[in-house]
Design a protein around this motif. Structure first.
Motif, mmCIF file in Angstrom:
data_model
loop_
_atom_site.group_PDB
_atom_site.id
_atom_site.type_symbol
_atom_site.label_atom_id
_atom_site.label_comp_id
_atom_site.label_asym_id
_atom_site.label_seq_id
_atom_site.Cartn_x
_atom_site.Cartn_y
_atom_site.Cartn_z
ATOM 1 N N LEU A 10 46.427 44.802 37.363
ATOM 2 C CA LEU A 10 47.338 45.573 38.200
ATOM 3 C C LEU A 10 47.189 45.154 39.657
ATOM 4 N N LEU A 11 48.314 44.868 40.313
ATOM 5 C CA LEU A 11 48.286 44.378 41.687
ATOM 6 C C LEU A 11 49.164 45.256 42.578
ATOM 7 N N VAL A 26 42.279 47.143 30.998
ATOM 8 C CA VAL A 26 42.996 47.207 32.265
ATOM 9 C C VAL A 26 42.037 46.882 33.414
ATOM 10 N N PHE A 27 42.526 46.076 34.344
ATOM 11 C CA PHE A 27 41.713 45.699 35.495
ATOM 12 C C PHE A 27 42.561 45.768 36.764
ATOM 13 N N SER A 28 41.919 46.089 37.864
ATOM 14 C CA SER A 28 42.618 46.165 39.147
ATOM 15 C C SER A 28 41.663 45.774 40.257
ATOM 16 N N LEU A 29 42.230 45.387 41.375
ATOM 17 C CA LEU A 29 41.436 45.074 42.551
ATOM 18 C C LEU A 29 42.239 45.429 43.788
ATOM 19 N N THR A 30 41.530 45.609 44.897
ATOM 20 C CA THR A 30 42.178 45.719 46.194
ATOM 21 C C THR A 30 42.019 44.374 46.880
ATOM 22 N N TYR A 31 43.128 43.733 47.161
ATOM 23 C CA TYR A 31 43.098 42.382 47.724
ATOM 24 C C TYR A 31 43.670 42.399 49.144
ATOM 25 N N GLY A 32 43.424 41.343 49.878
ATOM 26 C CA GLY A 32 44.074 41.154 51.170
ATOM 27 C C GLY A 32 43.707 42.152 52.238
ATOM 28 N N GLU A 54 48.810 33.644 50.765
ATOM 29 C CA GLU A 54 48.056 32.517 50.237
ATOM 30 C C GLU A 54 46.580 32.886 50.072
ATOM 31 N N GLN A 55 46.037 33.635 51.036
ATOM 32 C CA GLN A 55 44.649 34.065 50.941
ATOM 33 C C GLN A 55 44.467 35.081 49.816
ATOM 34 N N SER A 56 45.391 36.023 49.716
ATOM 35 C CA SER A 56 45.302 37.014 48.640
ATOM 36 C C SER A 56 45.406 36.350 47.280
ATOM 37 N N ALA A 57 46.236 35.314 47.172
ATOM 38 C CA ALA A 57 46.382 34.605 45.903
ATOM 39 C C ALA A 57 45.077 33.926 45.498
ATOM 40 N N ARG A 58 44.313 33.475 46.476
ATOM 41 C CA ARG A 58 43.005 32.885 46.145
ATOM 42 C C ARG A 58 42.040 33.954 45.655
ATOM 43 N N GLU A 59 42.127 35.156 46.234
ATOM 44 C CA GLU A 59 41.322 36.271 45.710
ATOM 45 C C GLU A 59 41.717 36.579 44.270
ATOM 46 N N LEU A 60 43.018 36.585 44.012
ATOM 47 C CA LEU A 60 43.494 36.846 42.654
ATOM 48 C C LEU A 60 42.993 35.783 41.689
ATOM 49 N N SER A 61 42.980 34.536 42.104
ATOM 50 C CA SER A 61 42.523 33.450 41.241
ATOM 51 C C SER A 61 41.089 33.685 40.777
ATOM 52 N N VAL A 62 40.231 34.074 41.711
ATOM 53 C CA VAL A 62 38.831 34.361 41.367
ATOM 54 C C VAL A 62 38.752 35.539 40.409
ATOM 55 N N PHE A 63 39.551 36.564 40.665
ATOM 56 C CA PHE A 63 39.514 37.770 39.837
ATOM 57 C C PHE A 63 40.011 37.480 38.426
ATOM 58 N N VAL A 64 41.075 36.714 38.294
ATOM 59 C CA VAL A 64 41.600 36.372 36.966
ATOM 60 C C VAL A 64 40.549 35.631 36.159
ATOM 61 N N PHE A 112 51.165 27.546 42.703
ATOM 62 C CA PHE A 112 50.475 26.618 43.585
ATOM 63 C C PHE A 112 48.967 26.544 43.373
ATOM 64 N N LEU A 113 48.397 27.516 42.665
ATOM 65 C CA LEU A 113 46.938 27.535 42.492
ATOM 66 C C LEU A 113 46.513 27.360 41.037
ATOM 67 N N GLY A 114 47.402 26.844 40.203
ATOM 68 C CA GLY A 114 47.037 26.557 38.818
ATOM 69 C C GLY A 114 46.972 27.760 37.914
ATOM 70 N N GLY A 115 47.625 28.869 38.300
ATOM 71 C CA GLY A 115 47.545 30.077 37.490
ATOM 72 C C GLY A 115 48.500 30.113 36.311
ATOM 73 N N GLY A 116 49.472 29.232 36.268
ATOM 74 C CA GLY A 116 50.488 29.269 35.218
ATOM 75 C C GLY A 116 49.940 29.335 33.805
ATOM 76 N N PRO A 117 49.017 28.446 33.426
ATOM 77 C CA PRO A 117 48.490 28.466 32.065
ATOM 78 C C PRO A 117 47.625 29.692 31.748
ATOM 79 N N LYS A 118 47.305 30.492 32.756
ATOM 80 C CA LYS A 118 46.425 31.644 32.561
ATOM 81 C C LYS A 118 47.178 32.974 32.491
ATOM 82 N N VAL A 119 48.504 32.919 32.650
ATOM 83 C CA VAL A 119 49.324 34.141 32.667
ATOM 84 C C VAL A 119 50.338 34.074 31.545
#
Length: 317
Positions: free
Chosen positions: A74-75, A100-106, A120-130, A160-167
């Protein structure tokens, strides 16, 4: 007078039951979590336990079931956090058997809320969380449910951060794929670029909110996303919009096009739905569409529930 007081107590009790009544379809055999159908619950929770995961979220021992193999992340939107945004959807999804998982980003700095850093910075946080969620659950892919800025930020991660195959599935509440023109700010922003003042504008606004200019129609961030293509053809997208959105203007900014993209305007199916931008987070009609989007093989009729700007207070008709 006693009879009048009794009627008032009965009415309040009935309303409370409607507001917190769970709307699960098939639980995991565990005690059900209360599901509040009002955004007031988010404000209250954030006052009591600011920044805490919502009920049902971030159980790192959760083992995904065969029916729901993808954990759901959840974002929240800009200027929000996981506590205030997901008091309804986190327990609802947990009651329906999802991990279910959630985080506060950005978050630029305390005590500011989330979703304010450049996306872009928040997306990098999301990448680590995923990657953390996938590692802990053993799942190859996750599903995403986002609100407002939490709908376009993950697109940067995907494209842009390689998340496609993970979603696998990507569900958006009040998306703004084409930005917002709220209060004419996007016009002023574009005018600043014409007058050579864009760098000044970005610097001044970016002190507190690096993402705010990125929300605007015609922003460089959105241009970059559109140049690449907003939607990954391997992912299933569901866009859920409300005509009464005061933040995403026009609300049709949330309409997407592509072979795996479905668009839903709540009022097209339920004229009794008056949810606004935040109210969609406590909307039974929207929740029905989210559940169907995450589990299309077991899709159920959504029905039509009277919904106020801040949530759903009446049972399905």
């Amino acid at each position: 007078m006693p009879a009048t007081r009794s009627l008032i107590v009965l009415a309040l009790a009935t309303l409370l039951t409607l507001v917190v009544a769970p709307a699960a379809r098939a639980g995991r055999g565990e005690p059900r979590l209360p599901v509040p159908w009002t955004t007031v619950a988010g404000s209250h929770a954030n006052n009591v336990t600011p920044g805490a995961p919502p009920p049902g979220a971030n159980d790192w021992s959760c083992d995904p079931s065969a029916r729901h193999p993808n954990p759901v992340i959840l974002l929240h939107g800009g200027g929000s956090n996981q506590t205030s945004a997901w008091q309804t959807f986190a327990p609802l999804l947990a009651n329906n058997g999802y991990c279910v998982f959630s985080l506060t980003y950005g978050v630029p700095f305390a005590p500011l809320p989330g979703g304010l850093l450049p996306m872009e910075q928040s997306a990098r946080e999301l990448s680590v969380f995923v990657d953390k969620v996938r590692s802990r659950t053993g799942s190859a892919k996750v599903d995403i449910v986002g609100h407002s800025a939490g709908t376009i930020m993950p697109s940067y991660y995907v494209r842009f951060l390689g998340g496609g195959p993970k979603v696998d599935k990507y569900v958006s509440l009040s998306p703004l794929w084409h930005g917002t023109t709220q209060l004419g700010i996007s016009t002023l922003y574009q005018l600043s670029e014409t007058l050579g003042l864009k760098r000044w504008w970005d610097r001044m606004v970016g002190i507190v909110c690096g993402a705010c200019n990125q929300f605007l129609q015609g922003s460089e961030f959105l241009k970059k996303l559109h140049a690449r293509g907003i939607f990954d053809p391997a992912i299933t997208y569901t866009n859920i919009m409300t005509r009464y959105d005061w933040a995403v203007i026009p609300y049709t900014s949330g309409v997407g096009h592509g072979p795996g993209v479905r668009n839903i305007v709540l009022q097209d199916e339920c004229p009794l739905d008056f949810a606004e931008h935040g109210g969609i987070l406590a909307d039974r009609n929207a929740a029905g569409h989210v559940l169907n989007a995450l589990d299309p093989e077991h899709a159920a009729p959504v029905g039509c529930v009277l919904t106020t700007p801040v949530g759903s207070l009446l049972p399905p008709r």
